[in-house]
Enzyme design. Structure first.
Site, short mmCIF file in Angstrom:
data_model
loop_
_atom_site.label_atom_id
_atom_site.label_comp_id
_atom_site.label_asym_id
_atom_site.label_seq_id
_atom_site.Cartn_x
_atom_site.Cartn_y
_atom_site.Cartn_z
N HIS A 5 0.82 -1.21 0.00
CA HIS A 5 0.00 0.00 0.00
C HIS A 5 0.85 1.26 0.00
CE1 HIS A 5 -0.05 -0.07 4.58
NE2 HIS A 5 -0.06 1.24 4.40
N ASP A 48 1.27 -7.68 2.35
CA ASP A 48 1.33 -6.25 2.04
C ASP A 48 2.78 -5.77 1.87
OD1 ASP A 48 0.83 -3.56 1.77
OD2 ASP A 48 -0.48 -3.39 3.52
N SER A 85 3.87 2.27 8.52
CA SER A 85 3.68 1.30 7.46
C SER A 85 4.99 1.08 6.74
CB SER A 85 2.63 1.79 6.47
OG SER A 85 1.37 1.45 6.92
N1 ARG Z 1 -4.96 0.43 7.76
C1 ARG Z 1 -3.67 0.52 7.13
C2 ARG Z 1 -3.20 1.97 7.19
O1 ARG Z 1 -3.73 2.74 7.92
C3 ARG Z 1 -3.69 -0.01 5.75
C4 ARG Z 1 -4.38 0.82 4.72
C5 ARG Z 1 -4.31 0.28 3.32
N2 ARG Z 1 -5.20 -0.82 3.11
C6 ARG Z 1 -6.53 -0.72 2.79
N3 ARG Z 1 -7.22 -1.81 2.66
N4 ARG Z 1 -7.12 0.43 2.59
O2 ARG Z 1 -2.64 2.60 6.36
N1 GLU Z 2 -1.42 1.34 7.67
C1 GLU Z 2 -0.81 2.40 8.41
C2 GLU Z 2 0.17 3.22 7.58
O1 GLU Z 2 -0.01 3.35 6.39
C3 GLU Z 2 -0.15 1.84 9.61
C4 GLU Z 2 -1.20 1.37 10.48
C5 GLU Z 2 -1.34 2.22 11.71
O2 GLU Z 2 -1.91 3.32 11.65
O3 GLU Z 2 -0.85 1.70 12.71
O4 GLU Z 2 1.08 3.83 8.08
#
Ligand code: ARG
Ligand code: GLU
Length: 736
Positions: free
Chosen positions: A85, A223, A654
């Site tokens: 991502h 990921d 991330s």
């Molecule tokens: N929750 C993670 C973050 O905050 C992953 C986001 C990307 N994945 C998604 N399915 N939208 O960035």
């Molecule tokens: N998915 C998040 C990012 O893009 C990390 C997840 C979180 O917020 O801990 O940095």
């Protein structure tokens, strides 16, 4: 159990918890001061191995990737690993219908096949230095300075310090505030500008589970993606060029595939974006009871429209995939945050701490500190209506109907036509806008947009104080009998901004005529009205009160530190390099629920839905599962996929490396569990877990699934478990 033993047991559990509960994101230069704790927790190398300015250390393998994510160096040829991502937009930009790398994945056969990504950067930290004394001295008596003046002065002083630091180097430098401006650090960086795409799995692996699984455990997402940093022949940053060569790093992380066990020491090193650990109860109250619920309500309303449309049409599904993901990511996070704050009784705890703070201030005759919480209370009373107006402006205009933002792109042509024409610039600007039109309409469905507008408007009108709502909304009552749907229908029926052909035709009109048409366009007028109301009636006051809050918070946080010297304060995350530590472990997120720490490929097959956008599984992966062809990456006939650990992380972490006690890479961080998301405000050792892809799964996908063994051959693979090393502190083997 006798009471005394029960008490003892409780004390031991509490002790064990406090011994292992590692709230905090630590500044790497200060690790020496917690080295004892790190060793007690299980670290086997020294603080100096993690961060040193005298020799290669782990920090030299940590990369700020594209400004928002973390990546890490995993070979001596500049190969870096980050999340799928995080590489998503680069992968998307390289994709076309003929080469759909998002769908099918991409693997460069050799270095010549690696793909350049204009604008993508990789930044290393050369060193960090506490310059608080100098900044605060030069600031002198800040008492009668406004926050804005102080900010300006800090910028000036910071620039001078940065300039001195980078003299005769190719580095960049910046001075950043920590702890609400109670301390300042100089950060010296080296930024590489030629970063090439090396490999990415198909989205059915890299984004497996999609939004349904996002923020959730158990998780099965691979990921990850890989890039390579290129440098000039002198190993220094250079513009993208054929003469560039793979960068030779000061350190590359070895990868340990001996396996991860529950209870193992773990640490994460990366660039967490922002946390709010020291907020007052007034701020928590606003977030928990007003801001989050309102934003959740707004997003639930738009997601209902978008999700339904995406279910009904493949075309809409593709058009809205990205927008839906960005709306739903924070939406889901806020739901978890509100629930977590409530369960932890954060607000009540804050109130108790604040009462204690004021008592102590009173005891010590600190009148300055006695005044600070009442001041914050007062400031928040003024701030909340402005914050609601601002937050919902953002929701409406940046995450709501797209026409509002799109219309704003024509502002200059419409408002400054006379000047643009006089300067001979109108035509070029109009041509540029014209070129952007097909791109916008490619991913735009006027019907969906109109329904989103209708869904959000009533919430907006009911929530934002009337005196800071766009005046045009009054038409709903004066001309449409209070029926906001009818008002929206009328806008979309008359506007040229919702029709590609009408807009294109208008852009070919004579400048004066175009400007007139645009200025009279109903959607354009509403958009202008939203922006002007925000810029003129909301933002200035919001900034003034926000600044006063900042000043009060500086005093408050400083006071907490002075009056509670026994407590360790870590500065809130601010996108600077930090280390968190804890261990590999499952959790007890809710009453009656226990989460294991590991997931496997069997779980992917459990979730498998043929042809589904989120849960399809590539045929080759299914075949590997059937034959259990896991190579040396599997354990006893299973293939590890993800694991959780008790590391304090946030957005920006991330792509951060999760390292074992010897500083070897074991996991790639990409998310938190839903029950953890309040950790930006309060961390709970029982509930808060970050989620990583197991490096064995990463290597399995690269090697067995994609057949890119040559990449694994670049890495240094360690097969010896940490327990096999001799007792005592181990020398970090620098890999270069
Ligand atoms: N929750 C993670 C973050 O905050 C992953 C986001 C990307 N994945 C998604 N399915 N939208 O960035
Ligand atoms: N998915 C998040 C990012 O893009 C990390 C997840 C979180 O917020 O801990 O940095």
């Amino acid at each position: 159990m006798p009471a005394s033993i029960r008490l003892l047991a409780t004390v031991l559990v509490l002790l064990a918890r406090t011994a292992f509960a590692h709230e905090g994101m630590w500044i790497p230069t200060l690790l020496k001061s917690i080295e004892g704790d790190l060793h007690t927790a299980g670290l086997r190398i020294t603080a100096d191995d993690i961060y040193s300015i005298n020799h290669g250390s782990i920090k030299d393998a940590i990369v700020h990737f594209g400004g928002g994510c973390t990546a890490e160096v995993i070979s001596t040829q500049g190969l870096i690993l980050t999340n799928h991502h995080c590489g998503f937009s680069a992968i998307q930009e390289q994709s076309s219908l003929e080469h759909d790398y998002l769908k099918n994945g991409f693997w460069a056969r050799d270095k010549a096949a690696e793909l350049r990504n204009p604008g993508l950067t990789a930044t290393f930290i050369i060193r960090m230095e506490d310059v608080s004394e100098r900044v605060l001295n030069e600031l002198g008596a800040t008492k009668d300075m406004s926050e804005a003046q102080r900010r300006e002065a800090v910028t000036r002083i910071g620039e001078a310090i940065a300039q001195e630091a980078i003299a005769n180097t190719h580095y960049q430098a910046v001075v950043r505030p920590f702890n609400y401006g109670n301390s300042y650090y100089l950060i010296l960086t080296e930024t590489f500008r030629d970063v090439r795409l090396v490999g990415a799995p198909p989205s059915s692996i890299g984004k497996f589970g999609g939004d349904t699984d996002n923020w959730m455990w158990p998780r099965h997402t691979g990921d990850f993606s890989m890039f390579r940093i290129y440098a000039g022949p002198d190993n220094k940053p250079a513009d993208a060029s054929d003469s560039n060569v793979p960068f030779v790093p000061r350190h590359a992380l070895p990868i340990n595939i001996a396996g991860v066990q529950e209870g193992d020491f773990a640490m994460i090193f990366g660039f967490p974006g922002s946390t709010q650990r020291y907020l007052s109860s007034y701020a928590v109250d606003y977030i928990q009871h007003t801001a989050d619920p309102l934003r959740i309500k707004m997003r639930a309303a738009s997601l209902e429209v978008i999700d339904a449309a995406m279910r009904n049409s493949d075309r809409t599904r593709i058009q809205y995939a990205d927008k839906q993901a960005s709306i739903s990511n924070a939406y889901k996070k806020w739901i978890g945050e509100v629930r977590g704050l409530k369960e932890l009784r954060t607000l009540e705890q804050k109130r108790e701490q604040e009462a204690l703070f004021t008592d102590r201030a009173l005891e010590r005759g600190r009148t300055d500190l006695q005044a600070v919480l009442p001041a914050l209370k007062d400031l928040y009373a003024q701030y909340v209506p402005l914050a609601i107006a601002r937050d919902l402006f953002v929701e409406m205009v940046y995450y709501g109907p797209e026409v509002l933002r799109f219309a704003d792109g024509f502002r200059e042509l419409a408002e400054e036509q006379v000047k643009l024409e006089a300067d001979g610039k109108f035509e070029a600007k109009a041509a540029e806008r014209l070129r952007a039109v097909p791109g916008f309409f490619k991913d735009f469905d006027a019907g969906v947009d109109q329904r989103v507008f209708k869904a959000l408007l009533p919430i907006y009108r009911a929530s934002v104080p009337e005196n800071v709502q766009p005046a045009l909304l009054k038409e709903i009552d004066t001309r449409f009998n209070g029926k906001s749907d009818a008002w929206v229908d009328d806008l979309y029926a008359r506007s040229i901004l919702v029709s590609e052909s009408r807009l294109t035709a208008a852009l070919k009109l004579k400048p004066k005529k175009f400007a007139k048409v645009m200025r009279n366009d109903p959607v354009y007028k509403v958009s202008r009205n939203f922006f002007r109301t925000f810029l003129e009636q909301i933002r200035p006051q919001h900034a003034v009160i926000g600044d006063r809050i900042e000043t009060a918070m500086r005093t408050y946080v400083k006071g907490m530190m002075e009056m509670d010297p026994g407590r360790t304060f870590w500065p809130d995350a601010n996108s600077t390099l930090r280390l968190s530590y804890g261990k590999v472990e499952g959790s007890q997120p809710r009453d009656g629920v226990v989460f294991g720490a590991f997931s496997t490929l069997d779980g992917i097959m459990e979730k498998y839905v043929p042809g589904d956008v989120e849960f399809d599984v590539p045929e080759r992966l299914r075949a590997l599962h059937t034959t259990k062809d896991y190579g040396e990456y599997g354990v006893n006939g299973t293939m590890p996929v993800c694991f959780t650990s008790s590391l304090h992380t946030t957005g920006g972490n991330s792509g951060s490396p999760v390292l074992n006690a010897r500083g070897e890479l074991i996991g790639l961080n990409f998310d938190r569990t839903w029950e953890s998301t309040m950790s930006d405000i309060q961390f709970d050792p029982d509930k808060c877990r970050n989620i990583s892809v197991d490096l064995r799964y990463v290597l399995f996908i690269v090697d067995k699934f994609a057949g890119a063994r040559h990449l694994v051959d670049e890495m240094r693979i360690v097969r010896e478990p940490v327990e096999a090393s001799l007792p005592g502190v181990i020398q970090l083997p620098i890999h270069r």
